[in-house]
Structures are given as structure tokens and as C-alpha cells.
Design a protein around this motif. Structure first.
Motif, PDB file in Angstrom:
ATOM      1  N   THR A 125      11.296 -20.000  30.900  1.00 47.42           N
ATOM      2  CA  THR A 125      11.645 -18.872  30.026  1.00 47.42           C
ATOM      3  C   THR A 125      11.174 -17.597  30.708  1.00 47.42           C
ATOM      4  O   THR A 125      10.044 -17.526  31.162  1.00 47.42           O
ATOM      5  CB  THR A 125      10.961 -19.012  28.657  1.00 47.42           C
ATOM      6  OG1 THR A 125      11.347 -20.250  28.065  1.00 47.42           O
ATOM      7  CG2 THR A 125      11.339 -17.863  27.738  1.00 47.42           C
ATOM      8  N   GLN A 134      13.903 -12.645  27.728  1.00 46.60           N
ATOM      9  CA  GLN A 134      13.592 -13.524  26.612  1.00 46.60           C
ATOM     10  C   GLN A 134      12.192 -13.210  26.074  1.00 46.60           C
ATOM     11  O   GLN A 134      11.354 -12.662  26.781  1.00 46.60           O
ATOM     12  CB  GLN A 134      13.658 -14.994  27.061  1.00 46.60           C
ATOM     13  CG  GLN A 134      15.055 -15.451  27.448  1.00 46.60           C
ATOM     14  CD  GLN A 134      15.027 -16.818  28.112  1.00 46.60           C
ATOM     15  OE1 GLN A 134      14.638 -16.942  29.269  1.00 46.60           O
ATOM     16  NE2 GLN A 134      15.423 -17.842  27.370  1.00 46.60           N
ATOM     17  N   SER A 180      14.851 -19.725  36.620  1.00 44.00           N
ATOM     18  CA  SER A 180      14.658 -19.935  35.195  1.00 44.00           C
ATOM     19  C   SER A 180      15.825 -20.734  34.625  1.00 44.00           C
ATOM     20  O   SER A 180      16.727 -21.133  35.359  1.00 44.00           O
ATOM     21  CB  SER A 180      14.525 -18.581  34.486  1.00 44.00           C
ATOM     22  OG  SER A 180      14.099 -18.742  33.152  1.00 44.00           O
ATOM     23  N   GLY A 218      19.083 -21.172  31.952  1.00 47.16           N
ATOM     24  CA  GLY A 218      20.103 -20.378  31.291  1.00 47.16           C
ATOM     25  C   GLY A 218      21.166 -21.257  30.668  1.00 47.16           C
ATOM     26  O   GLY A 218      21.240 -22.456  30.924  1.00 47.16           O
ATOM     27  N   ASP A 254      24.933 -17.250  26.804  1.00 42.28           N
ATOM     28  CA  ASP A 254      23.739 -16.797  26.106  1.00 42.28           C
ATOM     29  C   ASP A 254      23.526 -15.306  26.372  1.00 42.28           C
ATOM     30  O   ASP A 254      23.621 -14.846  27.510  1.00 42.28           O
ATOM     31  CB  ASP A 254      22.515 -17.589  26.571  1.00 42.28           C
ATOM     32  CG  ASP A 254      21.276 -17.296  25.743  1.00 42.28           C
ATOM     33  OD1 ASP A 254      21.019 -18.038  24.782  1.00 42.28           O
ATOM     34  OD2 ASP A 254      20.565 -16.323  26.053  1.00 42.28           O
ATOM     35  N   ALA A 267      19.975 -14.966  28.319  1.00 44.41           N
ATOM     36  CA  ALA A 267      19.725 -15.838  29.468  1.00 44.41           C
ATOM     37  C   ALA A 267      20.988 -16.569  29.908  1.00 44.41           C
ATOM     38  O   ALA A 267      21.064 -17.800  29.867  1.00 44.41           O
ATOM     39  CB  ALA A 267      18.624 -16.846  29.120  1.00 44.41           C
ATOM     40  N   PRO A 268      22.008 -15.825  30.373  1.00 45.62           N
ATOM     41  CA  PRO A 268      23.207 -16.489  30.891  1.00 45.62           C
ATOM     42  C   PRO A 268      22.924 -17.103  32.258  1.00 45.62           C
ATOM     43  O   PRO A 268      22.029 -16.647  32.980  1.00 45.62           O
ATOM     44  CB  PRO A 268      24.215 -15.344  30.999  1.00 45.62           C
ATOM     45  CG  PRO A 268      23.362 -14.134  31.243  1.00 45.62           C
ATOM     46  CD  PRO A 268      22.105 -14.361  30.451  1.00 45.62           C
ATOM     47  N   THR A 269      23.660 -18.129  32.611  1.00 48.09           N
ATOM     48  CA  THR A 269      23.481 -18.737  33.924  1.00 48.09           C
ATOM     49  C   THR A 269      23.933 -17.761  35.012  1.00 48.09           C
ATOM     50  O   THR A 269      24.719 -16.853  34.774  1.00 48.09           O
ATOM     51  CB  THR A 269      24.293 -20.036  34.037  1.00 48.09           C
ATOM     52  OG1 THR A 269      25.662 -19.767  33.704  1.00 48.09           O
ATOM     53  CG2 THR A 269      23.736 -21.094  33.101  1.00 48.09           C
ATOM     54  N   ARG A 302      19.258 -18.196  37.130  1.00 47.33           N
ATOM     55  CA  ARG A 302      19.152 -19.137  36.014  1.00 47.33           C
ATOM     56  C   ARG A 302      20.072 -20.332  36.240  1.00 47.33           C
ATOM     57  O   ARG A 302      21.278 -20.173  36.454  1.00 47.33           O
ATOM     58  CB  ARG A 302      19.489 -18.449  34.690  1.00 47.33           C
ATOM     59  CG  ARG A 302      18.497 -17.334  34.332  1.00 47.33           C
ATOM     60  CD  ARG A 302      18.766 -16.768  32.951  1.00 47.33           C
ATOM     61  NE  ARG A 302      17.908 -15.625  32.668  1.00 47.33           N
ATOM     62  CZ  ARG A 302      16.720 -15.710  32.077  1.00 47.33           C
ATOM     63  NH1 ARG A 302      16.256 -16.910  31.708  1.00 47.33           N
ATOM     64  NH2 ARG A 302      16.003 -14.624  31.847  1.00 47.33           N
TER      65      ARG A 302
END
Length: 418
Positions: A9, A13, A39, A41, A45, A48-50, A63
Motif C-alpha cells: 500500500t 492511498q 506496490s 494496484g 482503481d 491505485a491503478p495498475t 503497481r
């Protein structure tokens, strides 16, 4: 050196202590090394998108896909028991691709993997590092490799050893640590892992969290040595949750005979139903719920900060912050807390298993008197004045950098524990 800092995380975030430490380490280590953060993802999101992004402070964050129903972190959705069990089962089997992590490591030509809160990225992280023969340093802030909840706290009590359910759900996270470096935030945390037979062959070090920077402190309140309120004020900062012991604190305050000569301020958030329950307990007493509040608003007025944690907290950042601000601490004698409060003489510890112990310590403070409390502070708590709680004073990042440089060396000559 090319360092991959792992934090399951990561900002933007919501952060807890471990996430704050990881973010600060990324920023500071980037002064001397090539650094990026790995991180978790999920596609679509908002926070936290990939894929790859650059944070406000310039930190690169990559991510990887979290193959589960929702991301781990402090703000998890409210789901039913069955969905929660399914989520934990999938996480325990492995919801991250070792192949994806391996490809990132290879592409970035990583020299060292430096992992903070990374339990949800296992066993993929261990596997990818081992397959590419990249040195791995794990920085442990909690019990996440032993307990899916990371607290070893269940049904209102602490677990001395991992229960059967936890052993099953964390079985694929285990490692003997051979060839790895392990950093624990307290000796108590280190010993818990060793007793559980995890990372027993790692090169262990204890590095207490002291990574507040001078430029991040609210200068008027740093090192304060006088009262800032008209009545003795007890303060609490943190999550409003059972394991944090906030209910114990409110009940102790309400039960004190002299409570009218003091007040209690509470900064933090929790589940709405639990906060309403806490407010009902405090009904009629001089207790103020401040909600989410900048820490200096508590440190600037509190005469003592209370850490009533029921769980064996490895090392709360509040122990460092309060002493740096000049405020004495009253805390439970669990986990790594006594290593600062008692050993460094910054406050008093009490035994939460003894009925009335917290109220008794708070009464002791009130009997000293509001004015005398500060006049005698250095005599009562000689470790506070000159407390080396900032990164500069403790040389935190210099010591961390030396550990990581040593961990990356092929021959890995062992340093003595800090």
C-alpha cells in the motif's frame, strides 16, 4: 545502486505508520540511489491503478496486478464473512504473479529489493528475488508474516503463538531467511519471529523508527517544556479500534475520581458504530472527539499522550513523535513499547491486565499537579530533553543506508546489530 522499495500500500492511498516509513525511506534513499516503489494496484482503481505513475514528490511507483476482489489497506470495503474468507484464502495462495514481478526486476536491473509491508505480495516476491538472485532485505513493522491481520490479536486478546488458522493462511509466506537481511522496529518484534521459527537464518538488525525530519515538525511545539492548556490534558492519537485500547482509556478517564480537574482529547477515526459506542461511554465526561486531526494539534496542548494499546504493538511512531515534541507518554507495557518509554525514560508504562492500572497512573499525574508536571518534567522523565527522535539527530538514514549497502554486497559481510 538500483533499489526496489516494496510497499503493498503506497501513497496516495491512506497511510499507517509502516506506509509513512516506506514513503520517507523512498524519498531519502533517492538522494543516493536509483529508487522506485513496487506496490499493488487494480485496473480502474481511483487511487491505485495498475501501471506506472509518479508521485507528488517525484517517486516512481509501479503497481502490479492484485488478483483478488479488493485491495488490502486501511480502507477495505465492508463485505460479508464468506467474501472476507474467500479474499484471505486467495491472498494466502498468492494473488500476485511472480512472473510479473520477475519481469519488472529484470527490466529495471534491480540490485536490491527492500521490502516494507509486503506480506500480500508473497510468495511471489520471495520467488522472484530468489530466481534472479537479487539480495532481499525485509523491514518488519508488524506480524504480517505470522498473522493475516498482522496484529496477532484476536477475540480481545493477544496470541502468544500463531493459531492454526493463521499458520495455514501464512504457510506460503514463511522463509528461513537464508541469505536475506531482516530489520525489525523493535527487539520484541524480532524475538516474536524467531520464536515462531521464521527468518531464523537471516542477518537480523533492530532499527527503531526515528524517521521524522526536522522540516516536517511543527516548530512552535517541538521540544516544548511548558503547559499550553488551562487544565491538565490527556491526549490520544490513532485509530479508534478495539486493539488500540481506546475504550480502556475512556473508561479509565471516566472512572477517575478527579476527572473534573482534567480533560481528554481524542484524535482519530474509526467505524461509525464503534465511535458512537465510545461517545456513549464518555457521556457527561470532559472528553472531546476531534476526528481526523493533524498530530501537532494534540502535541501542542496535551500534557501527556496515552498509548493504551491492547495488542503487542511493535513500535508506534507516536512514541517518537510525542517525545520529540517534549510530551511525556503513558503506555501499556506490551510489545516494543517499553524499549522506548522505560528504557529511554520518556514516560511511564502500566500493565493493562491489572484492573485500574491506567486510571491509577493518570491519577498519579494529576496529583503532581498541572504546573508541577512541567516544572518537574525533566526530573520525572529525563530522556525527553535532548531526545534523538528525528532523522538528523539519530542518523537514521545513514544507518539504514549502511545496512542496505551491506545487504547488497555479494559476500554480505555481516554487520553487528545496530
Amino acid at each position: 545502486m538500483r533499489i526496489c522499495i516494496v510497499a503493498q500500500t503506497f501513497a496516495p492511498q491512506e497511510e499507517g505508520g509502516a506506509e509513512i516509513v516506506a514513503r520517507m525511506c523512498a524519498r531519502e534513499l533517492a538522494r543516493h540511489h536509483e529508487v522506485f516503489v513496487l506496490s499493488l494496484g487494480m485496473s480502474g482503481d481511483r487511487l491505485a491503478p495498475t501501471g506506472e505513475a509518479t508521485g507528488e514528490d517525484g517517486t516512481r511507483v509501479v503497481r502490479v496486478n492484485w488478483h483478488n476482489s479488493y485491495l488490502p489497506g486501511h480502507k477495505k470495503p465492508l463485505v460479508g464473512r464468506i467474501e472476507k474468507a474467500r479474499w484471505h484464502l486467495k491472498a494466502s495462495v498468492g494473488a500476485v504473479s511472480a512472473k510479473e514481478i520477475r519481469e519488472i526486476f529484470a527490466r529495471e536491473q534491480v540490485d536490491l529489493v527492500y521490502a516494507h509491508n509486503s506480506a500480500r505480495m508473497q510468495p511471489a516476491l520471495f520467488e522472484a528475488s530468489r530466481q534472479l538472485n537479487i539480495p532481499l532485505c525485509v523491514h518488519l513493522h508488524d506480524y504480517a508474516l505470522l498473522c493475516p491481520k498482522s496484529s496477532m490479536f484476536s477475540a480481545g486478546g493477544n496470541c502468544d503463538t500463531p493459531c492454526l488458522k493463521c499458520r495455514v493462511l501464512t504457510s506460503r509466506l514463511k522463509s528461513d531467511g537464508e541469505g536475506m537481511t531482516a530489520i525489525a522496529v523493535s527487539e520484541a518484534l524480532k524475538q516474536t519471529y524467531l520464536r515462531a521459527g521464521v527468518l531464523t537464518k537471516a542477518d537480523w538488525h533492530v532499527l527503531r523508527n526515528e524517521n521524522l525530519r526536522e522540516d516536517k515538525l511543527h516548530r512552535p511545539f517541538v521540544g516544548r517544556d511548558s503547559a499550553r492548556s488551562d487544565i491538565f490534558t490527556f491526549g490520544y492519537l490513532g485509530a479508534l479500534s478495539e486493539e488500540k485500547g481506546i475504550e480502556d482509556l475512556i473508561r479509565a478517564f471516566v472512572d477517575m475520581p478527579n476527572r473534573r480537574s482534567a480533560k481528554l482529547i481524542i484524535a482519530g477515526r474509526g467505524r461509525e458504530d464503534y465511535v458512537r459506542h465510545l461517545q456513549s461511554i464518555a457521556d457527561g465526561a470532559p472528553v472531546t472527539f476531534m476526528g481526523f486531526t493533524p498530530p501537532e494539534e494534540v502535541y501542542g496542548v496535551a500534557d501527556a499522550v496515552i498509548l493504551p494499546s491492547r495488542w503487542r504493538e511493535p513500535q508506534s511512531l507516536i512514541l517518537i513523535e510525542a517525545a520529540a515534541y517534549g510530551v511525556p507518554i503513558i503506555a501499556t507495557n506490551l510489545g516494543g513499547t517499553p524499549e522506548i518509554v522505560e528504557d529511554m525514560k520518556t514516560g511511564w508504562c502500566y500493565d493493562p491486565s491489572v484492573a485500574g492500572s491506567l486510571a491509577g497512573v493518570m491519577e498519579k499525574a494529576l496529583k503532581i499537579g498541572h504546573g508541577n508536571w512541567w516544572a518537574e518534567r525533566d526530573k520525572l522523565f529525563p530522556g525527553i530533553r535532548g531526545f534523538k527522535g528525528t532523522a538528523e539527530a539519530s542518523r537514521y538514514y545513514e544507518r539504514l543506508n549502511a545496512l542496505l549497502v551491506e545487504a547488497q554486497r555479494p559476500d554480505h559481510l555481516h554487520l553487528q546489530a545496530l
